[in-house]
Scaffold this motif. Sequence first.
Motif, PDB file in Angstrom:
ATOM      1  N   ALA A 274       0.115  -4.259   4.859  1.00 15.00           N
ATOM      2  CA  ALA A 274       0.826  -4.402   6.126  1.00 15.00           C
ATOM      3  C   ALA A 274       1.875  -3.302   6.209  1.00 15.00           C
ATOM      4  CB  ALA A 274       1.475  -5.781   6.202  1.00 15.00           C
ATOM      5  N   PRO A 275       2.320  -2.938   7.411  1.00 11.40           N
ATOM      6  CA  PRO A 275       3.305  -1.855   7.565  1.00 11.40           C
ATOM      7  C   PRO A 275       4.680  -2.284   7.053  1.00 11.40           C
ATOM      8  CG  PRO A 275       2.845  -2.866   9.683  1.00 11.40           C
ATOM      9  CD  PRO A 275       1.869  -3.463   8.722  1.00 11.40           C
ATOM     10  N   LEU A 276       4.868  -2.203   5.733  1.00 12.02           N
ATOM     11  CA  LEU A 276       6.135  -2.587   5.118  1.00 12.02           C
ATOM     12  C   LEU A 276       6.847  -1.338   4.612  1.00 12.02           C
ATOM     13  CD1 LEU A 276       4.764  -5.662   3.146  1.00 12.02           C
ATOM     14  CD2 LEU A 276       5.968  -5.686   5.333  1.00 12.02           C
ATOM     15  N   SER A 277       7.716  -1.499   3.634  1.00 11.06           N
ATOM     16  CA  SER A 277       8.450  -0.360   3.091  1.00 11.06           C
ATOM     17  C   SER A 277       7.513   0.533   2.296  1.00 11.06           C
ATOM     18  CB  SER A 277       9.586  -0.851   2.189  1.00 11.06           C
ATOM     19  OG  SER A 277       9.056  -1.505   1.044  1.00 11.06           O
ATOM     20  N   GLN A 278       7.961   1.772   2.068  1.00 13.81           N
ATOM     21  CA  GLN A 278       7.120   2.743   1.374  1.00 13.81           C
ATOM     22  C   GLN A 278       6.801   2.290  -0.039  1.00 13.81           C
ATOM     23  OE1 GLN A 278       8.860   6.616   1.095  1.00 13.81           O
ATOM     24  NE2 GLN A 278       7.086   7.531   0.112  1.00 13.81           N
ATOM     25  N   SER A 279       7.762   1.653  -0.702  1.00 13.66           N
ATOM     26  CA  SER A 279       7.522   1.228  -2.078  1.00 13.66           C
ATOM     27  C   SER A 279       6.451   0.154  -2.157  1.00 13.66           C
ATOM     28  CB  SER A 279       8.829   0.709  -2.700  1.00 13.66           C
ATOM     29  OG  SER A 279       9.311  -0.412  -1.977  1.00 13.66           O
ATOM     30  N   GLU A 280       6.295  -0.647  -1.106  1.00 11.68           N
ATOM     31  CA  GLU A 280       5.304  -1.718  -1.116  1.00 11.68           C
ATOM     32  C   GLU A 280       3.939  -1.246  -0.650  1.00 11.68           C
ATOM     33  OE1 GLU A 280       7.528  -4.399   1.379  1.00 11.68           O
ATOM     34  OE2 GLU A 280       7.974  -5.689  -0.316  1.00 11.68           O
ATOM     35  N   THR A 281       3.884  -0.152   0.099  1.00 10.82           N
ATOM     36  CA  THR A 281       2.606   0.328   0.622  1.00 10.82           C
ATOM     37  C   THR A 281       2.093   1.537  -0.142  1.00 10.82           C
ATOM     38  OG1 THR A 281       3.749   1.728   2.237  1.00 10.82           O
ATOM     39  CG2 THR A 281       3.143  -0.494   2.932  1.00 10.82           C
ATOM     40  N   ALA A 282       2.752   1.904  -1.225  1.00 10.84           N
ATOM     41  CA  ALA A 282       2.294   3.041  -2.026  1.00 10.84           C
ATOM     42  C   ALA A 282       0.929   2.726  -2.633  1.00 10.84           C
ATOM     43  CB  ALA A 282       3.305   3.350  -3.124  1.00 10.84           C
ATOM     44  N   PRO A 283       0.086   3.727  -2.835  1.00 10.31           N
ATOM     45  CA  PRO A 283      -1.244   3.474  -3.415  1.00 10.31           C
ATOM     46  C   PRO A 283      -1.134   3.025  -4.867  1.00 10.31           C
ATOM     47  CG  PRO A 283      -0.824   5.828  -3.266  1.00 10.31           C
ATOM     48  CD  PRO A 283       0.300   5.154  -2.538  1.00 10.31           C
ATOM     49  N   HIS A 284      -2.200   2.409  -5.351  1.00  6.40           N
ATOM     50  CA  HIS A 284      -2.230   2.026  -6.760  1.00  6.40           C
ATOM     51  C   HIS A 284      -2.520   3.218  -7.656  1.00  6.40           C
ATOM     52  CE1 HIS A 284      -3.013  -2.591  -6.205  1.00  6.40           C
ATOM     53  NE2 HIS A 284      -1.825  -2.205  -5.814  1.00  6.40           N
ATOM     54  N   TYR A 285      -3.261   4.187  -7.147  1.00  9.01           N
ATOM     55  CA  TYR A 285      -3.637   5.333  -7.970  1.00  9.01           C
ATOM     56  C   TYR A 285      -3.418   6.633  -7.201  1.00  9.01           C
ATOM     57  CZ  TYR A 285      -5.901   1.612 -10.575  1.00  9.01           C
ATOM     58  OH  TYR A 285      -6.140   0.452 -11.260  1.00  9.01           O
ATOM     59  N   ARG A 286      -2.975   7.641  -7.932  1.00 13.75           N
ATOM     60  CA  ARG A 286      -2.920   8.993  -7.421  1.00 13.75           C
ATOM     61  C   ARG A 286      -4.107   9.744  -8.013  1.00 13.75           C
ATOM     62  NH1 ARG A 286       0.118   9.554  -2.867  1.00 13.75           N
ATOM     63  NH2 ARG A 286       2.004   8.301  -3.071  1.00 13.75           N
ATOM     64  N   LEU A 287      -5.035  10.112  -7.156  1.00 14.46           N
ATOM     65  CA  LEU A 287      -6.248  10.778  -7.605  1.00 14.46           C
ATOM     66  C   LEU A 287      -5.936  12.226  -7.961  1.00 14.46           C
ATOM     67  CD1 LEU A 287      -9.353  10.370  -7.918  1.00 14.46           C
ATOM     68  CD2 LEU A 287      -9.563  11.344  -5.624  1.00 14.46           C
ATOM     69  N   VAL A 288      -6.334  12.652  -9.167  1.00 14.35           N
ATOM     70  CA  VAL A 288      -6.122  14.017  -9.631  1.00 14.35           C
ATOM     71  C   VAL A 288      -7.479  14.607  -9.990  1.00 14.35           C
ATOM     72  CG1 VAL A 288      -4.965  15.501 -11.308  1.00 14.35           C
ATOM     73  CG2 VAL A 288      -3.847  13.407 -10.521  1.00 14.35           C
TER      74      VAL A 288
END
Length: 884
Positions: free
Chosen positions: A218-232
């Motif tokens: 849901a459109p919440l704060s950035q810390s709550e909507t951050a992805p689980h993984y950063r693809l490298v």
Amino acid sequence: MALPIDSARNDFTPLWATPLYRNWMVALLLFCMLGTSGCSGCFKPAETLEEREARLKREETKDDFEPPKLDVLPSDDRRTQLNRVKPGHWVNVSTLMKANNFDFRGELYASTVDSNNRPVPITDTDYYFSATRPLALPKGQERWSDLLFYPPLFDRNISQTRLFAADLRPVGGGRPVLVDRLATTRMHPQEYYLVVLASASDEYQFLEVTDVVRPLHAPLSQSETAPHYRLVLPKTVDRVSVPENSMAWTSIAYVLWDGIDPELLSLDQQQSMVDWLHFGGQLIISGPDSLDRLKLSFLADYLPADDAGSVELGQDRFQEWNEEFVETERIYESNKWTDLRYEVDLRAGALRGSDLKLRPEGQFIPKTGDLVAERRVGRGRIAVTAFQIRSPDISRNWKNFDSFLNGVLLRREPRKFIKTDDEQPVNAWAGTYGVNDPRLVTSLRFMSRDLANLMPAYQQRDANLVKNVTPVQEVGDATEMADEEPVSDQQALEGLDAQIRQTERELNIDAFSGFTYDNQSGVAGWSDSNGVSTAARACLRDAAGISIPNGNFVLRVTAGYLLVLVPLNWFVFWMLGRIEWAWIAAPVIAILGAVCVIKLAELDIGFARSRTEIAFLEAHADYHRAHLTRFTSLYTSLSTTYDMTFSESTAVALPFGRGADSFSTQSRRFGDGVSEVRYHQEGGDIQLSGVQVASNSSTMIHSEYFLSTSIEPMFKWQTDTAGAGNLAYASTQTLHDVGVIRRNAQSNQIEVAWLGDLEPETKRDVRFGKPDDEWLVFDQWTESPVLSLTPTDGQVNLRHLLNTVKDVRQLKKGETRLIGWTEEDMPGLTITPAANQRTIRTLVVAHLQHAALPEPKADANTRRFLGQEPAQIQSMELDAIDAL
């Protein structure tokens, strides 16, 4: 008539090969070359004097150094990386530098600064951190330099700006010749790296838009909507952009391997990956091109299966997938409801695959049609597929691939999707877990970093036991609460259990074997407040200070000194006929007496130093390296600066946090109370310097590294069909008070076995029985001076530390744990100046067997409602395309 004969040719020699014709051909070619040289050939006008002066001026005005290029590893060349760092996790920073006008020898100096260029202190200490490394730059040549770095946790303002300060300094100090400040991007607690090591890494960009990597929020704060993984997606041409140090792999959750040459990884990178695997990292190998490359590599001994040849994977091989991971979905189209199933559909024909032949330690993952095999490696895991994961028929055309990726390849908990008021689905776990709980994002665990702090409850339980077995007047300070209103044992235990259960419910301890996470660093981050750190701090405070001689010792030394100074001194010179010389000898006798007191008391008056150390060694069966955590308390009676030198290249060290119930004593002695501690890396040697200890006080240091205990695995463990075990121990230290605890995989009951002392290079048969008390576990532990309920004079007690690892409720079915201790110093650390008094105790915990992984489960439902993909997926795809 005879014709003239050319001796240089015969009937079979063509006319153009004769010497005459060859000369003409050479002349013709030379003329053509002159014609093609043009203005850049011989017709190029000579450089004028003005042009030469301008060229020389341009060369003279060239900057001495090129601006450095920073890579926070793991990294790729996409703009989406933004120098991401995870607070509380050690970071491998790779810097590309170049000197243009001369050879340069100096050092690279790095620190974390705020927006005002002020050093950021290490949380809960009186120090700020800097890292240095020697650097040689030949003129005109680019050089990479790797630096291990620690980004401190945020104190109060978690949104404050953090900059990575990189200075290039000449040898011997002086002003920096190059100064650079680079902004970093904070990773959130649930964010970890998913690294793809593939020869065609760009073909894995589709992972960026899966709801596994980027959950629907849901459109919440950035810390709550951050992805689980950063693809490298590193380019694997001549080097692989992953960390060289095992301690910098803690922010990596998964590595996906597809077809690259394992020799591209350096020896340090290979060792780091194996260390990472044993402590919970997960490696996913995509077939069918990878197994042959890996069968003779550093991973050869850990593979779950071998490639028995190429096969074609037809539609029938994916039938189990369709039964387990596909749901019937109702779709409204063309004015009617239709039932559809989005199954694996090989319309383009069969897939090329591998015939996987299991090794004895491997097994096929259930419900995958024998197309995915896996094997436990310590706490971690290696999985290998018989098909190419990036195959479009699997990863892109199959609409249920996300569920398969989540449950089978990543081995995560099943999910469910909940429709919000705006008709958009959001991610949740099928169980009662927080959607951004880091413990569900990565399986990497270190007991010395991640165990929950339940020490208050453990102390209360021990205090209740002490009151039952010891008179109050003999217990002393350990049972001050005995003067309070008496409470029945049953009431005390019931209240204690309620307190423990409430704490565990808040932290959801039961589901995660006693592990918790930090609100900034997540899981596997550097921690001074977890269960092991808190227990070690308490043990050190109980044992703090130096051994002051008792009254009898002082009386004996004083009597001996007076005996030598007066009657013996007088008698000697009386015999020589020079009684007046006795006055001259008195000062000499006084000095010699002082030296003798120093040696006898091990107390250098005015310069006393003491080292007390509590260490924690965590090992996994069938592996020769263990993770050693040292908590070192340094005391001095006069202000001293200590240096700690490590011989292990993976070593990291920082001042140990004081704890929530303590205050700083340094600030009253060293001005503003914040001083620099420098982490210096040179070759395989690591040094932590600048550790200042004020007079008559102590400072504690927290250090960690991977220790090679022996050539053979430190512990080997086997069980027979009757449940008995066979243990082989190959390290060089003798372990004391060794006990083995397990939870029976069939009966779910706790079973224990007492071994006592465990000598190096020994094998023992282990027979299990039922414990009399699941809290005490072994009566021998309460009888040991080092592990007893109350401290013994002259002993460093490890009871607080023992309580954190012997809690049998943390054991899952089939898990077996060995616990013991040693007083022998572990190799790898030298402290200067050395302490006259030194006491070291190391608690050893070995994971002899881990619990089996549960069967994979499909998601409870799909993210689609009425067959429509959520709008967030479409916007994620557009965002990902724009960012690449």
